[in-house]
Design an enzyme around this catalytic site. Structure first.
Site, PDB file in Angstrom:
ATOM      1  N   LEU A  30      29.648  42.324  28.436  1.00  0.00           N
ATOM      2  CA  LEU A  30      28.653  42.689  27.746  1.00  0.00           C
ATOM      3  C   LEU A  30      27.736  41.164  28.797  1.00  0.00           C
ATOM      4  O   LEU A  30      26.648  41.372  27.556  1.00  0.00           O
ATOM      5  CB  LEU A  30      29.523  41.171  26.267  1.00  0.00           C
ATOM      6  CG  LEU A  30      30.751  41.090  25.304  1.00  0.00           C
ATOM      7  CD1 LEU A  30      30.671  39.921  25.012  1.00  0.00           C
ATOM      8  CD2 LEU A  30      29.925  42.582  24.444  1.00  0.00           C
ATOM      9  N   GLY A  31      27.674  41.041  29.247  1.00  0.00           N
ATOM     10  CA  GLY A  31      26.249  40.459  30.484  1.00  0.00           C
ATOM     11  C   GLY A  31      26.925  39.277  30.944  1.00  0.00           C
ATOM     12  O   GLY A  31      27.870  39.146  31.397  1.00  0.00           O
ATOM     13  N   GLY A  33      26.407  36.011  33.589  1.00  0.00           N
ATOM     14  CA  GLY A  33      25.106  34.870  33.943  1.00  0.00           C
ATOM     15  C   GLY A  33      25.470  33.711  34.871  1.00  0.00           C
ATOM     16  O   GLY A  33      26.282  34.299  35.867  1.00  0.00           O
ATOM     17  N   GLY A  34      24.631  32.752  35.445  1.00  0.00           N
ATOM     18  CA  GLY A  34      24.720  32.116  35.653  1.00  0.00           C
ATOM     19  C   GLY A  34      26.327  31.482  37.041  1.00  0.00           C
ATOM     20  O   GLY A  34      26.030  31.326  37.591  1.00  0.00           O
ATOM     21  N   MET A  35      27.130  31.046  35.853  1.00  0.00           N
ATOM     22  CA  MET A  35      28.326  30.946  36.510  1.00  0.00           C
ATOM     23  C   MET A  35      29.457  32.285  36.189  1.00  0.00           C
ATOM     24  O   MET A  35      30.456  31.833  36.718  1.00  0.00           O
ATOM     25  CB  MET A  35      28.223  29.909  35.431  1.00  0.00           C
ATOM     26  CG  MET A  35      27.360  28.863  35.181  1.00  0.00           C
ATOM     27  SD  MET A  35      28.408  27.201  34.316  1.00  0.00           S
ATOM     28  CE  MET A  35      30.054  27.412  35.023  1.00  0.00           C
ATOM     29  N   GLY A  36      29.078  33.418  35.441  1.00  0.00           N
ATOM     30  CA  GLY A  36      29.692  34.281  35.638  1.00  0.00           C
ATOM     31  C   GLY A  36      29.479  35.304  34.859  1.00  0.00           C
ATOM     32  O   GLY A  36      28.921  35.548  34.767  1.00  0.00           O
ATOM     33  N   VAL A  38      30.286  38.217  30.764  1.00  0.00           N
ATOM     34  CA  VAL A  38      31.389  37.638  30.147  1.00  0.00           C
ATOM     35  C   VAL A  38      31.735  39.305  30.188  1.00  0.00           C
ATOM     36  O   VAL A  38      30.865  39.988  29.846  1.00  0.00           O
ATOM     37  CB  VAL A  38      29.909  37.284  29.258  1.00  0.00           C
ATOM     38  CG1 VAL A  38      30.244  37.251  27.449  1.00  0.00           C
ATOM     39  CG2 VAL A  38      30.081  36.085  29.456  1.00  0.00           C
ATOM     40  N   LYS A  52      34.176  34.454  29.448  1.00  0.00           N
ATOM     41  CA  LYS A  52      33.835  34.455  30.164  1.00  0.00           C
ATOM     42  C   LYS A  52      34.626  33.671  31.923  1.00  0.00           C
ATOM     43  O   LYS A  52      35.621  33.433  31.668  1.00  0.00           O
ATOM     44  CB  LYS A  52      32.831  33.568  29.796  1.00  0.00           C
ATOM     45  CG  LYS A  52      32.209  33.007  31.316  1.00  0.00           C
ATOM     46  CD  LYS A  52      31.253  32.758  31.275  1.00  0.00           C
ATOM     47  CE  LYS A  52      29.517  31.815  31.540  1.00  0.00           C
ATOM     48  NZ  LYS A  52      28.248  30.922  31.153  1.00  0.00           N
ATOM     49  N   ASP A 146      22.592  22.306  27.606  1.00  0.00           N
ATOM     50  CA  ASP A 146      21.533  23.391  28.517  1.00  0.00           C
ATOM     51  C   ASP A 146      21.084  24.378  27.238  1.00  0.00           C
ATOM     52  O   ASP A 146      22.040  26.087  27.271  1.00  0.00           O
ATOM     53  CB  ASP A 146      21.823  24.343  29.666  1.00  0.00           C
ATOM     54  CG  ASP A 146      21.536  25.829  29.986  1.00  0.00           C
ATOM     55  OD1 ASP A 146      20.760  25.292  30.213  1.00  0.00           O
ATOM     56  OD2 ASP A 146      21.965  26.697  31.003  1.00  0.00           O
TER      57      ASP A 146
END
Length: 610
Positions: A30-31, A33-36, A38, A52, A146
């Site tokens: 799905l995408g 991000g900065g932390m992991g 998804v 995630k 955030d």
């Protein structure tokens, strides 16, 4: 909108992506991000979820794991109409993960990028929904930290806030570094950007930013480098010239630089109703038609991978088991727009069913509790039918001859040798002139004229009278730990590596460093009942030598005695010495915690005898 389903929204799994996480078979990406990363997956009943997986770099940080576990537990208490609830997680595995309900809708960031600013009614309904979400999140003791357009998803029946509280787990870890704040620069509050201080009012500021962004199609403080945006947030006023006049009272109050001057969530909701020319009611028509069309795209999900029935004589793989507990889902942080999903699961193949590894050298997925921990057998391997339990084979361990006890005679010889050596040294010392030892002691560091542990027991200073200067214990190497959060009634023990705050009630014996509130005198204290404190003056720099020589001992310090950067020594009865640097106090709902940097010299002194 193309006629091809889910154009570019659901990307196929790549080499290195796991096939299964926590018993959930992954269907698409799905995408990222900065932390992991998804992934899209499904519950056993076919409901889509977003899962995630945290990046390995964070997983290897013990402080991150501790915070992540605490924040996920708090997030599981959030059950609101405008949030994507966390329903499943694993915070202890080789790569932590969490799952939430899949939200079929674009993020606010994506919708504005593709279709421009939203009309006034949509902005007001967006603001009301986000305010209600924050009410539930703050009620669970969480500050989002955030909140930004990428973390607000636009569903058909209203907005959904995601990723609440998770950013805090990454703050002040080894990856973020000292002095680097977690958050998106364009949507930070001034106090967060300048000092890293967060509170529920921080999220109110972000809500005002989101309302302005949705109304004008760009951040209120402009774009550019992070440093430039942060400077404008801290020192300048936002550009609200394009914000609709009706919306200005809401945005202006939320973006007040003083946190105490910002409105409450209840006031925000009331203000939105006053601004709206018609009654605000969430419904299928709350978004413009073009944005609503992208929701339809996200409902055209790729089919879940098919799991074949067990083959005769072949044990099932962990991927064939359904999770034991109801899954949760995580909505994508930045769902990508657009193109055909080339991912289409086909027939069964052993490679598709076998669990894979998330990265070379990283253990494969672990099935949920209660599931067999057996890997997929290689092709052609014959195993017993399911339900067959043969008796365990008898395995004979290699013979190891018993260890012979040490002879007591050896111990006696060693003890006699030590006594003899002491007698000889005593005779030699008596033959020396009386002034020689005194001169040597007065000229040596920490001698009788300048004790290195003045005021202490003297058993472990550099002037050990029974060993002489030549046998002085070498100073241990210091270990430094940044950003340790100590909640009320939590304890830090200097011997722990890394020092992790623990529940005070779970410990037996003394506590090296803990934080508590005295309800009688309404004072908050930093205290120790397993050692002593020395609060250093501003002119003093915390060091091992300073902590050894200072004698202004106390057992507790009140918070009104310290400010950001204040240092104090902790001398534990176990012989450990630490310099603690106070970094401030923060609140998350009903919980208050203090933050410290610690430099610890373990076993710097002999343990204190009872």
């Amino acid at each position: 909108m193309t006629s091809t389903p889910s154009a570019n929204l659901f990307k196929p799994l790549e080499e290195g992506d796991p096939a299964v996480v926590g018993g959930y078979r992954l269907a698409a990406v799905l995408g990222t991000g900065g932390m992991g990363k998804v992934y899209l997956s499904y519950t056993p009943g076919g409901r889509p979820i977003a899962l995630k997986v945290i990046r390995p770099e964070f997983s290897e940080d013990p402080e991150f794991r501790r915070r992540f576990q605490r924040e996920v537990q708090a997030a599981q208490r959030v059950q609101g109409l405008y949030t994507a609830p966390v329903i499943d997680s694993d915070t202890d595995g080789s790569q932590p993960w969490l799952a939430t309900a899949y939200v079929p809708g674009p993020s606010l960031a994506h919708a504005v990028a593709q279709h421009g600013a939203l009309p006034l009614r949509s902005v007001l309904l967006l603001s009301v929904g986000v305010a209600e979400a924050l009410h539930v999140i703050h009620g669970a003791g969480i500050v989002h930290r955030d909140l930004k357009p990428a973390n607000v998803l636009l569903a058909s029946d209203g907005p959904r806030v995601i990723d609440f509280g998770i950013a805090r787990a990454a703050d002040t870890t080894a990856l973020t570094g000292t002095g680097v704040s977690v958050g998106t620069p364009s949507f930070m509050a001034p106090e967060q950007a300048s000092a890293g201080t967060v509170s529920p009012a921080t999220d109110i500021f972000a809500l005002g930013q989101i309302a302005a962004f949705a109304a004008i199609g760009s951040p209120a403080y402009g774009e550019g480098s992070s440093h430039a945006v942060l400077y404008r947030i801290v020192h300048e006023d936002p550009d609200l010239s394009r914000v609709p006049t009706e919306l200005l009272p809401l945005v202006t109050r939320c973006l007040t630089r003083d946190p105490d001057g910002r409105p409450s969530l209840t006031e925000i909701i009331e203000l939105c109703h006053e601004i709206s020319p018609v009654a605000l009611r969430q419904g299928e028509d709350w978004l413009p038609q073009a944005v609503a069309g992208s929701i339809t795209e996200r409902l055209r999900l790729p089919e879940p991978a098919k799991t074949p029935p067990p083959m005769p004589g072949v044990a099932p793989t962990p991927t064939q088991f359904a999770p034991q507990h109801p899954p949760t889902q995580f909505a994508p942080q930045n769902p990508a727009p657009g193109a055909v999903n080339p991912y289409a699961p086909t027939g069964f193949s052993p490679a598709a069913a076998a669990p894979t590894q998330s990265a070379p050298g990283v253990p494969g997925p672990v099935p949920p509790p209660g599931h067999p921990m057996q890997p997929t057998p290689p092709p052609g391997h014959q195993t017993r039918p399911i339900g067959y339990h043969p008796a365990p084979p008898v395995v004979h361990a290699p013979y190891v001859p018993p260890r012979q006890p040490k002879s007591k005679r050896t111990g006696l010889i060693v003890a006699a040798s030590v006594v003899g050596a002491i007698v000889v040294l005593g005779v030699i010392g008596s033959l020396l002139p009386d002034g020689s030892s005194n001169d040597d002691a007065s000229n040596s560091p920490g001698g009788s004229g300048s004790s290195a542990s003045s005021g202490s027991s003297g058993s472990s200073g550099s002037n050990n009278s029974d060993s002489g200067e030549g046998n002085k214990r070498p100073d241990p190497k210091p270990a430094t730990y940044k950003g340790i959060d100590v909640s009320e009634n939590y304890v830090v023990m200097l011997a722990d590596n890394p020092p992790k705050p623990k529940q005070g009630d779970d410990l037996y014996g003394g506590r090296d460093l803990y934080y508590y509130s005295d309800q009688t005198f309404t004072d908050d204290h930093i205290a120790s009942d397993n050692g002593k404190f020395v609060l250093l003056n501003n002119s003093q720099k915390g060091s091992l030598e300073t902590c050894r020589t200072e004698t202004r001992y106390t057992e507790k310090i009140t918070l009104d005695q310290v400010s950001d950067g204040s240092q104090f020594c902790v001398l534990s009865d176990a012989g450990h010495i630490a310099v603690a640097t106070y970094r401030g106090q923060a609140e998350t709902g009903d919980s208050t915690y203090l933050t410290f940097d610690l430099t610890i010299w373990r076993n710097a002194e002999d343990p204190k005898e009872d």
